[in-house]
Design a protein around this motif. Structure first.
Motif, mmCIF file in Angstrom:
data_model
loop_
_atom_site.group_PDB
_atom_site.id
_atom_site.type_symbol
_atom_site.label_atom_id
_atom_site.label_comp_id
_atom_site.label_asym_id
_atom_site.label_seq_id
_atom_site.Cartn_x
_atom_site.Cartn_y
_atom_site.Cartn_z
ATOM 1 N N ASP A 265 22.735 87.364 42.509
ATOM 2 C CA ASP A 265 22.088 86.826 43.711
ATOM 3 C C ASP A 265 22.251 85.313 43.821
ATOM 4 O OD1 ASP A 265 20.552 86.215 41.559
ATOM 5 O OD2 ASP A 265 18.630 86.757 42.471
ATOM 6 N N ASN B 219 27.955 73.529 55.789
ATOM 7 C CA ASN B 219 26.610 73.605 56.383
ATOM 8 C C ASN B 219 26.509 74.731 57.407
ATOM 9 O OD1 ASN B 219 25.698 71.431 54.864
ATOM 10 N ND2 ASN B 219 26.268 69.929 56.413
ATOM 11 N N ASN C 153 26.333 77.954 55.522
ATOM 12 C CA ASN C 153 25.023 78.004 54.888
ATOM 13 C C ASN C 153 23.954 78.482 55.871
ATOM 14 O OD1 ASN C 153 23.159 77.708 52.850
ATOM 15 N ND2 ASN C 153 22.856 75.519 53.181
ATOM 16 N N LYS C 154 24.039 78.007 57.098
ATOM 17 C CA LYS C 154 23.077 78.426 58.129
ATOM 18 C C LYS C 154 23.261 79.897 58.498
ATOM 19 C CE LYS C 154 21.204 77.136 62.656
ATOM 20 N NZ LYS C 154 21.085 78.553 63.052
ATOM 21 N N LEU D 224 24.402 82.287 56.582
ATOM 22 C CA LEU D 224 23.867 83.076 55.474
ATOM 23 C C LEU D 224 22.337 83.066 55.478
ATOM 24 C CD1 LEU D 224 26.299 81.971 52.607
ATOM 25 C CD2 LEU D 224 26.252 84.183 53.763
ATOM 26 N N ASP D 225 21.763 81.912 55.798
ATOM 27 C CA ASP D 225 20.303 81.813 55.825
ATOM 28 C C ASP D 225 19.714 82.664 56.950
ATOM 29 O OD1 ASP D 225 17.766 80.644 54.964
ATOM 30 O OD2 ASP D 225 17.821 79.582 56.870
ATOM 31 N N ASP D 226 20.368 82.694 58.103
ATOM 32 C CA ASP D 226 19.892 83.520 59.205
ATOM 33 C C ASP D 226 19.940 85.007 58.869
ATOM 34 O OD1 ASP D 226 19.452 81.244 60.679
ATOM 35 O OD2 ASP D 226 21.371 81.343 61.755
ATOM 36 N N ARG E 190 18.046 84.894 54.540
ATOM 37 C CA ARG E 190 16.946 84.010 54.149
ATOM 38 C C ARG E 190 17.185 83.427 52.751
ATOM 39 N NH1 ARG E 190 14.042 81.984 57.894
ATOM 40 N NH2 ARG E 190 12.272 81.766 56.454
ATOM 41 N N ILE E 191 18.294 82.711 52.588
ATOM 42 C CA ILE E 191 18.640 82.142 51.287
ATOM 43 C C ILE E 191 17.915 80.817 51.074
ATOM 44 C CG2 ILE E 191 20.912 83.226 51.331
ATOM 45 C CD1 ILE E 191 22.079 80.490 52.013
ATOM 46 N N LYS E 192 17.901 80.352 49.831
ATOM 47 C CA LYS E 192 17.283 79.081 49.476
ATOM 48 C C LYS E 192 18.359 78.123 48.986
ATOM 49 C CE LYS E 192 13.841 76.927 46.446
ATOM 50 N NZ LYS E 192 12.846 77.154 45.357
ATOM 51 N N ASP E 193 18.495 76.994 49.678
ATOM 52 C CA ASP E 193 19.484 75.979 49.301
ATOM 53 C C ASP E 193 18.852 75.041 48.278
ATOM 54 O OD1 ASP E 193 21.475 74.139 49.074
ATOM 55 O OD2 ASP E 193 21.529 73.559 51.185
#
Length: 227
Positions: free
Chosen positions: A16, A29, A32-33, A35-37, A40-43
Motif C-alpha cells: 500500500d 502533482n 497525485n491528485k 490518485l487521491d480522488d 484517498r491517499i496520504k502524501d
C-alpha cells in the motif's frame, strides 16, 4: 529548430506504499491528485525511506543507501562486533562446489545470500561476491559459509555506502567492462563484468558467466566483446 520536451513519470508500488518519480513536478502533482480522488491517499512528502532503502538529498545530489538494513542484518547474525575487512571476498581462494566439506545448515546460507542479493541494489561493491555465492546454494560448503560471513565483515566497515547521483547536466555515457578466463572452476566458463555511467553517476552494472568455454585469455576477451 523544434525542441520537444518529453515528460516521464514512474509509479513504484509495494503493497500500500507508492513512490512517484519523474522529470515534471506539475505532472507528478496532477497524478497525485488523481490518485487521491480515487483512493484517498496520504502524501507524506519527499521520499526518505522505502522498503529498506534510505534516500538523502543535498545541493550536490541524491544518495541511495541501506544503512539501517545493513545494521539490522549484522545484528541478526551476531556480527555487530566482528572485525571488519577491506574486501568483500578473499580473491586468493577459489570457490567451487567441492572446495571444502559441506556446511551443515544449508538453509542458513541460502537465507543470508538471499538477504545480500537485495542489498546489491545499491551496493555494487558486493555484487560480484554475492553472485559467486549464489551459484552454489544447492551445495554450500564450509568455505562458502566463511565467504558469506566475510561479506558481512566487509559491510560492517562502511554500512552506509551506496549510490550517489549528482545534480549535474553532464549526461555523457561511459562504459567499463572486463572479463577473466575460466573464472568458474566448475564449468571453466569466463565471467564478464560491465558498469555503465551517465556522467559520473553509476546507473547500471552486471556480472555474468558466459555460455561459452574459451580456450585462451585472448578468446575470452573476444567473446566478451561479442556478448
Amino acid at each position: 529548430m523544434i525542441m520537444l520536451c518529453l515528460t516521464f513519470t514512474a509509479i513504484l508500488v509495494y503493497v500500500d506504499d507508492l513512490v512517484l518519480a519523474g522529470n515534471c513536478l506539475e505532472e507528478i502533482n496532477r497524478i497525485n491528485k488523481v490518485l487521491d480522488d480515487a483512493f484517498r491517499i496520504k502524501d507524506i512528502g519527499k521520499l526518505k525511506y522505502f522498503i529498506g532503502m534510505e534516500v538523502a538529498r543535498s545541493s550536490k545530489g541524491i544518495a541511495l543507501y541501506h544503512r539501517k538494513y545493513v545494521l539490522d542484518l549484522l545484528s541478526e547474525y551476531d556480527m555487530t562486533n566482528a572485525k571488519p575487512v577491506t574486501t568483500s571476498m578473499d580473491y586468493s581462494t577459489k570457490l567451487s562446489k567441492d572446495c571444502a566439506a559441506p556446511f551443515q545448515d544449508i538453509f542458513l546460507c541460502r537465507r543470508l545470500v538471499d538477504r545480500l542479493l537485495y542489498l546489491t541494489n545499491t551496493r555494487l561493491d558486493i555484487s560480484f561476491a554475492v553472485g559467486k555465492l549464489s551459484q552454489c546454494l544447492d551445495c554450500s560448503t564450509i568455505s562458502h559459509h566463511q565467504a558469506v560471513l566475510r561479506v558481512l565483515k566487509y559491510l560492517r566497515l562502511v554500512p552506509a555506502r551506496g549510490l550517489f547521483f549528482l545534480t549535474s547536466f553532464d549526461l555523457c555515457p561511459t562504459t567499463y567492462s572486463d572479463s577473466d578466463w575460466a573464472g568458474c572452476l566448475d564449468t571453466r566458463r569466463l565471467v564478464t563484468g560491465t558498469c555503465f555511467f551517465l556522467g559520473s553517476s553509476l546507473v547500471f552494472w552486471k556480472s555474468k558467466k558466459q555460455v561459452t568455454v574459451s580456450c585462451s585469455s585472448s578468446e575470452a576477451e573476444y567473446n566478451h566483446t561479442r556478448h
